[in-house]
Design a protein around this motif. Sequence first.
Motif, PDB file in Angstrom:
ATOM      1  N   UNK A  64      70.305  40.853   1.165  1.00  0.00           N
ATOM      2  CA  UNK A  64      70.133  42.275   0.851  1.00  0.00           C
ATOM      3  C   UNK A  64      69.985  43.122   2.105  1.00  0.00           C
ATOM      4  N   UNK A  65      68.973  42.807   2.921  1.00  0.00           N
ATOM      5  CA  UNK A  65      68.653  43.719   4.017  1.00  0.00           C
ATOM      6  C   UNK A  65      69.609  43.560   5.202  1.00  0.00           C
ATOM      7  N   UNK A  66      69.892  42.297   5.574  1.00  0.00           N
ATOM      8  CA  UNK A  66      70.750  42.091   6.743  1.00  0.00           C
ATOM      9  C   UNK A  66      72.192  42.457   6.425  1.00  0.00           C
ATOM     10  N   UNK A  67      72.693  41.983   5.274  1.00  0.00           N
ATOM     11  CA  UNK A  67      74.128  42.166   4.986  1.00  0.00           C
ATOM     12  C   UNK A  67      74.405  43.410   4.170  1.00  0.00           C
ATOM     13  N   UNK A  68      73.851  43.510   2.928  1.00  0.00           N
ATOM     14  CA  UNK A  68      74.206  44.629   2.042  1.00  0.00           C
ATOM     15  C   UNK A  68      73.780  45.968   2.639  1.00  0.00           C
TER      16      UNK A  68
ATOM     17  N   UNK B 123      59.536  30.464   8.199  1.00  0.00           N
ATOM     18  CA  UNK B 123      60.833  30.123   7.621  1.00  0.00           C
ATOM     19  C   UNK B 123      61.697  31.328   7.248  1.00  0.00           C
ATOM     20  N   UNK B 124      61.166  32.304   6.501  1.00  0.00           N
ATOM     21  CA  UNK B 124      62.049  33.388   6.080  1.00  0.00           C
ATOM     22  C   UNK B 124      62.594  34.188   7.266  1.00  0.00           C
ATOM     23  N   UNK B 125      61.797  34.284   8.336  1.00  0.00           N
ATOM     24  CA  UNK B 125      62.259  35.074   9.475  1.00  0.00           C
ATOM     25  C   UNK B 125      63.352  34.347  10.247  1.00  0.00           C
ATOM     26  N   UNK B 126      63.289  33.007  10.255  1.00  0.00           N
ATOM     27  CA  UNK B 126      64.382  32.259  10.888  1.00  0.00           C
ATOM     28  C   UNK B 126      65.680  32.555  10.144  1.00  0.00           C
ATOM     29  N   UNK B 127      65.600  32.570   8.801  1.00  0.00           N
ATOM     30  CA  UNK B 127      66.793  32.833   8.000  1.00  0.00           C
ATOM     31  C   UNK B 127      67.295  34.257   8.235  1.00  0.00           C
ATOM     32  N   UNK B 128      66.358  35.204   8.276  1.00  0.00           N
ATOM     33  CA  UNK B 128      66.757  36.603   8.462  1.00  0.00           C
ATOM     34  C   UNK B 128      67.279  36.836   9.877  1.00  0.00           C
ATOM     35  N   UNK B 129      66.915  35.926  10.802  1.00  0.00           N
ATOM     36  CA  UNK B 129      67.553  35.994  12.103  1.00  0.00           C
ATOM     37  C   UNK B 129      66.692  36.514  13.227  1.00  0.00           C
ATOM     38  N   UNK B 130      65.375  36.354  13.130  1.00  0.00           N
ATOM     39  CA  UNK B 130      64.540  36.661  14.280  1.00  0.00           C
ATOM     40  C   UNK B 130      64.920  35.679  15.386  1.00  0.00           C
ATOM     41  N   UNK B 131      65.100  36.171  16.596  1.00  0.00           N
ATOM     42  CA  UNK B 131      65.626  35.339  17.676  1.00  0.00           C
ATOM     43  C   UNK B 131      64.482  34.795  18.508  1.00  0.00           C
ATOM     44  N   UNK B 132      64.652  33.585  19.008  1.00  0.00           N
ATOM     45  CA  UNK B 132      63.551  32.981  19.730  1.00  0.00           C
ATOM     46  C   UNK B 132      63.505  33.426  21.179  1.00  0.00           C
ATOM     47  N   UNK B 133      64.682  33.602  21.792  1.00  0.00           N
ATOM     48  CA  UNK B 133      64.686  33.869  23.215  1.00  0.00           C
ATOM     49  C   UNK B 133      64.950  35.348  23.446  1.00  0.00           C
ATOM     50  N   UNK B 134      63.884  36.063  23.778  1.00  0.00           N
ATOM     51  CA  UNK B 134      63.999  37.511  23.911  1.00  0.00           C
ATOM     52  C   UNK B 134      63.320  37.927  25.190  1.00  0.00           C
ATOM     53  N   UNK B 135      63.982  38.744  25.989  1.00  0.00           N
ATOM     54  CA  UNK B 135      63.386  39.161  27.253  1.00  0.00           C
ATOM     55  C   UNK B 135      63.030  40.636  27.262  1.00  0.00           C
ATOM     56  N   UNK B 136      63.484  41.381  26.237  1.00  0.00           N
ATOM     57  CA  UNK B 136      63.081  42.786  26.160  1.00  0.00           C
ATOM     58  C   UNK B 136      62.326  43.000  24.863  1.00  0.00           C
ATOM     59  N   UNK B 137      61.345  43.891  24.907  1.00  0.00           N
ATOM     60  CA  UNK B 137      60.579  44.173  23.702  1.00  0.00           C
ATOM     61  C   UNK B 137      61.408  45.062  22.783  1.00  0.00           C
ATOM     62  N   UNK B 138      61.191  44.932  21.455  1.00  0.00           N
ATOM     63  CA  UNK B 138      61.870  45.869  20.558  1.00  0.00           C
ATOM     64  C   UNK B 138      61.355  47.288  20.820  1.00  0.00           C
ATOM     65  N   UNK B 139      62.275  48.263  20.804  1.00  0.00           N
ATOM     66  CA  UNK B 139      61.829  49.636  21.019  1.00  0.00           C
ATOM     67  C   UNK B 139      62.092  50.485  19.781  1.00  0.00           C
ATOM     68  N   UNK B 140      62.615  49.857  18.737  1.00  0.00           N
ATOM     69  CA  UNK B 140      62.854  50.582  17.498  1.00  0.00           C
ATOM     70  C   UNK B 140      63.018  49.590  16.369  1.00  0.00           C
ATOM     71  N   UNK B 141      63.071  50.082  15.131  1.00  0.00           N
ATOM     72  CA  UNK B 141      63.088  49.173  13.989  1.00  0.00           C
ATOM     73  C   UNK B 141      64.427  48.464  13.826  1.00  0.00           C
TER      74      UNK B 141
END
Lengths: 250, 289
Positions: free
Chosen positions: B132-136, B216-234
């Motif tokens: 729903x959220x990632x694709x649709x 588990x659900x966040x792995x499926x939704x695609x939270x990434x493990x290797x990140x070098x910059x902080x998120x700056x927006x949603x």
Amino acid sequence: MSIVQIKDLDLYYGEFHALKNVSMNINEKSITAFIGPSGCGKSTLLRTLNRMNDMIDSVKISGAVSINGTNIYNPTVNVELLRKEIGMVFQQPNPFPKSIYENVAYGPKIHGIRNKKELDEIVENSLRGAALWDEVKDDLKKSAYGLSGGQQQRLCIARALAINPRILLMDEPTSALDPISTLKIEELIQELKEDYTIIIVTHNMQQAARVSDQTAFFLNGEVIEFSDTSMLFSNPSEKKTEDYITGRFG
Amino acid sequence: MKQLDAERQMRRRKRKNTIFHALFLSSTLFGVIALGMLLIQILSDGLGWLNWEFLTNNASRKAEKSGIKAAIAGTLWMMSITAPLSFIIGVSTAIYLEEYAKKNWFNRFIQTNIANLAGVPSIVYGLLGLTIFVRVFGFGKSVLAGSLTMTLLILPIIIVASQEAIKAIPVTQRNASFALGANRWQTIIRVVLPSALPGIMTGSILSFSRAVGETAPLIVVGAVAYITTLPSGVFDKFTVMPIQIYTWANLPQEEFHHVAAAGIIVLLFMLLSMNAIAIFLRNKYQKKN
């Protein structure tokens, strides 16, 4: 002059016929007692007068209940305004988990009074009216749960007085209290009669005899007898009433 | 003779009591000891690696330079959306179901399904979120998609906990309010919610800590493990603490296992603090009433 007029009232809880063809006129500024064994319909009739039975889904009512000449079951009647005219005191003291002041001010605030001075005045007058002011005037900010059972019940009476009703309904108001608290409430009821019409449900026949002007005896949803209290207890006209008040059943 | 029988009987009863006493005590100890050993293991593995740099560094290929900053930021970003959203929707639903809904088949159906949803495995919510959220909706593998998925996950728990808290308010108090001429909304806002709020808060905070610890659900939704910059927006990509820990623990180098342990300490500290707040709230308001 009668302030409450009940005519041909029938009430069903689902299939159960709880009130059968009840008709009764109740005088202004008098005390009327409803007596009878458990499940006879006396509390049900009391709750019909401020439409607290509306809360139960399965209730069906026919007939008319008029207060001040208005049929309160007319669809145009505003229940919230109706209940402002009719205070109610319950069997168990049920103060809110708030301060003594906030308990009494609850009703006036609900009905839109915001002015602090006005509220202070209402709270004081109501607590005086319920003969509680002298005991709590220095503790108005304290929780109502710190009061004794008898004090809590008088607080609930003060809370009901604060909306300036014309009628006070009391559903076994002393059945959870000790004898001394009971006596205090009975004295208070006598004083309140000056300004209010009081209808009291009680299991205690002595109480009915002590406090009321008129008494109605209920049995299986019917009003068996309704007359002056002194009459009903000294010279009942129905055999069933006599059996009940002499303790032959119930 | 008779007395002797009675005595023997008494001894047997006493012995039975002693046996079961020991049995229940050892069951209790089993959990406590296992938890204690786990804590000791993690503290001894990770405490040495836990320092200011660990908290302020981003992820790195080198163990000694690895930090949990991006994961903490990701978790905070996610919770800043998930917590208010799930609280508002959850409590509103509970109020509707308890106070307004009529007792008909439709509402019973909703009620049953909410209870069922609370038991659905979290991976299923992950797949739902992915679809729903990632694709649709096209949010991509973003903070927003993760937050909304987590909101769905903990919503049933908040609803059920809030309903229980609302149900616990005695009907006599509602009657007192109605008899004074209050309508339903006035009764809810002035009588029901003030008394139910501690229970609602406790349930909500516990479910927030569930969301913080969920992987588990966040792995499926695609939270990434290797990140070098902080998120700056949603709509930015992100990671969260449990995923970061999971990744470190899976790396072959021995040093990263210590990094993972240090991460677990930070996560546990966060979760236990949240639970402590919940317990504190419950005790504080229970005494009052």
